[in-house]
Design an enzyme around this catalytic site. Sequence first.
Site, PDB file in Angstrom:
ATOM      1  CG  ASN A  97      -2.125   0.629   1.002  1.00  0.00           C
ATOM      2  OD1 ASN A  97      -2.040   1.948   0.819  1.00  0.00           O
ATOM      3  ND2 ASN A  97      -3.217   0.091   1.250  1.00  0.00           N
ATOM      4  CG  HIS A 128      20.001   7.719  16.564  1.00  0.00           C
ATOM      5  ND1 HIS A 128      20.787   8.978  16.130  1.00  0.00           N
ATOM      6  CD2 HIS A 128      18.967   7.784  15.717  1.00  0.00           C
ATOM      7  CE1 HIS A 128      20.124   9.525  15.425  1.00  0.00           C
ATOM      8  NE2 HIS A 128      19.022   8.923  15.020  1.00  0.00           N
ATOM      9  CE  LYS A 195      -7.378 -15.655  15.040  1.00  0.00           C
ATOM     10  NZ  LYS A 195      -8.596 -15.465  15.206  1.00  0.00           N
TER      11      LYS A 195
HETATM   12  C1  LIG Z   1      -5.119  -9.431  12.800  1.00  0.00           C
HETATM   13  C2  LIG Z   1      -6.443  -9.289  12.096  1.00  0.00           C
HETATM   14  C3  LIG Z   1      -6.399  -9.530  10.675  1.00  0.00           C
HETATM   15  C4  LIG Z   1      -7.580  -9.702  12.705  1.00  0.00           C
HETATM   16  O1  LIG Z   1      -7.746 -11.207  12.634  1.00  0.00           O
HETATM   17  P1  LIG Z   1      -8.631 -12.278  13.460  1.00  0.00           P
HETATM   18  O2  LIG Z   1      -8.292 -13.243  13.014  1.00  0.00           O
HETATM   19  O3  LIG Z   1     -10.007 -11.694  13.022  1.00  0.00           O
HETATM   20  O4  LIG Z   1      -8.513 -11.935  14.788  1.00  0.00           O
HETATM   21  P2  LIG Z   1      -9.397 -11.460  16.009  1.00  0.00           P
HETATM   22  O5  LIG Z   1     -10.014 -10.269  15.679  1.00  0.00           O
HETATM   23  O6  LIG Z   1     -10.234 -12.604  16.436  1.00  0.00           O
HETATM   24  O7  LIG Z   1      -8.472 -11.084  17.245  1.00  0.00           O
HETATM   25  C5  LIG Z   1      -7.948 -11.996  17.806  1.00  0.00           C
HETATM   26  C6  LIG Z   1      -7.040 -11.486  19.117  1.00  0.00           C
HETATM   27  O8  LIG Z   1      -6.164 -10.533  18.690  1.00  0.00           O
HETATM   28  C7  LIG Z   1      -6.576  -9.236  19.125  1.00  0.00           C
HETATM   29  N1  LIG Z   1      -6.049  -8.401  18.131  1.00  0.00           N
HETATM   30  C8  LIG Z   1      -6.658  -8.223  16.884  1.00  0.00           C
HETATM   31  N2  LIG Z   1      -6.144  -7.194  16.211  1.00  0.00           N
HETATM   32  C9  LIG Z   1      -4.976  -6.701  17.084  1.00  0.00           C
HETATM   33  C10 LIG Z   1      -4.248  -5.499  16.973  1.00  0.00           C
HETATM   34  N3  LIG Z   1      -4.095  -4.822  15.852  1.00  0.00           N
HETATM   35  N4  LIG Z   1      -3.375  -5.422  17.868  1.00  0.00           N
HETATM   36  C11 LIG Z   1      -3.432  -6.119  19.238  1.00  0.00           C
HETATM   37  N5  LIG Z   1      -4.253  -7.091  19.391  1.00  0.00           N
HETATM   38  C12 LIG Z   1      -5.056  -7.299  18.271  1.00  0.00           C
HETATM   39  C13 LIG Z   1      -7.788  -9.223  19.457  1.00  0.00           C
HETATM   40  O9  LIG Z   1      -8.019  -8.178  20.509  1.00  0.00           O
HETATM   41  C14 LIG Z   1      -8.265 -10.616  20.047  1.00  0.00           C
HETATM   42  O10 LIG Z   1      -7.804 -10.682  21.235  1.00  0.00           O
HETATM   43  P3  LIG Z   1      -8.478 -11.707  22.428  1.00  0.00           P
HETATM   44  O11 LIG Z   1      -8.347 -13.182  21.742  1.00  0.00           O
HETATM   45  O12 LIG Z   1      -7.710 -11.362  23.676  1.00  0.00           O
HETATM   46  O13 LIG Z   1      -9.891 -11.072  22.206  1.00  0.00           O
HETATM   47  C15 LIG Z   1      -6.877  -7.770  12.353  1.00  0.00           C
HETATM   48  O14 LIG Z   1      -6.982  -7.229  13.618  1.00  0.00           O
HETATM   49  C16 LIG Z   1      -5.755  -6.903  11.539  1.00  0.00           C
HETATM   50  O15 LIG Z   1      -5.002  -6.187  12.264  1.00  0.00           O
HETATM   51  N6  LIG Z   1      -5.919  -6.485  10.283  1.00  0.00           N
HETATM   52  C17 LIG Z   1      -5.076  -5.757   9.598  1.00  0.00           C
HETATM   53  C18 LIG Z   1      -5.856  -4.534   8.650  1.00  0.00           C
HETATM   54  C19 LIG Z   1      -5.111  -3.826   7.962  1.00  0.00           C
HETATM   55  O16 LIG Z   1      -4.144  -3.343   8.342  1.00  0.00           O
HETATM   56  N7  LIG Z   1      -5.039  -3.948   6.592  1.00  0.00           N
HETATM   57  C20 LIG Z   1      -4.107  -3.505   5.425  1.00  0.00           C
HETATM   58  C21 LIG Z   1      -4.851  -3.054   4.401  1.00  0.00           C
HETATM   59  S1  LIG Z   1      -3.756  -2.692   3.238  1.00  0.00           S
END
Ligand SMILES: CC(C)(COP(=O)(O)OP(=O)(O)OC[C@H]1O[C@@H](n2cnc3c(N)ncnc32)[C@H](O)[C@@H]1OP(=O)(O)O)[C@@H](O)C(=O)NCCC(=O)NCCS
Length: 197
Positions: A97, A128, A195
Amino acid sequence: MVFNRFRILLSTFIRRSNFFYLFLLPNCRALFLNKITFKKRLEIQQHTVCTGKGYVEIGYDCLFGYKIGGFNRRGSIEIQARYDNSRIKIGDNVKTNNNIFLLAANYIEIGDNSLIGQNVTVMDHEAHGIEPHNRNQLGEIGKVIIGLNVWIGNNVVILKNSEIGDNSIVATGAVVSGKFPPNVIIGGVPAKILKSI
Ligand SMILES: CC(C)(COP(=O)(O)OP(=O)(O)OC[C@H]1O[C@@H](n2cnc3c(N)ncnc32)[C@H](O)[C@@H]1OP(=O)(O)O)[C@@H](O)C(=O)NCCC(=O)NCCS
């Protein structure tokens, strides 16, 4: 009007010829020393520059920048293999991106098919020193290895000596420092395994 037509003609010509790449990889001594290699079908949708003196390898079918990805118009992508022997290797079919900064003093590798979100910084050294009297020195230099088919979310920073295993995901907002296995989602500051996939 006439100027606009000329500009459109010129940009079409540039896009269809190798000059395209010369425009997009400017102010770079490395380009003229054959230190930058890119294979076929490189697509660039945001202003992209290679600014270092080192080696940059770009694989087939890569895409830099995304017109409709947000923050496209005023930003840029910078690939900086900073010193003569620094190296950045980007695999095939890597898509980023907007507003990416890759900074290598030593070595950064991004595996085939990886996806990189917006506002991502990858650096393989501290820039640094840690000790108070060393702040103007380069600090520790390491490397960064991003595996195959890794998805890096938006607003991620990846620090020196990080390794991200194949197929893993880096959740948005993470600061990555350390080694992580394949097929996991990591996130947080500092990043931990959230996870398995
Ligand atoms: C990681 C991601 C893909 C979600 O995946 P998922 O399998 O649906 O995960 P879940 O939403 O079930 O979350 C799982 C755990 O991770 C945690 N978590 C999810 N995203 C997180 C983040 N960015 N930072 C910290 N913790 C996060 C959730 O709180 C959850 O914690 P818990 O089990 O204690 O409740 C999503 O959060 C993410 O970061 N997507 C990226 C989006 C992006 O930047 N896209 C780019 C476009 S170019």
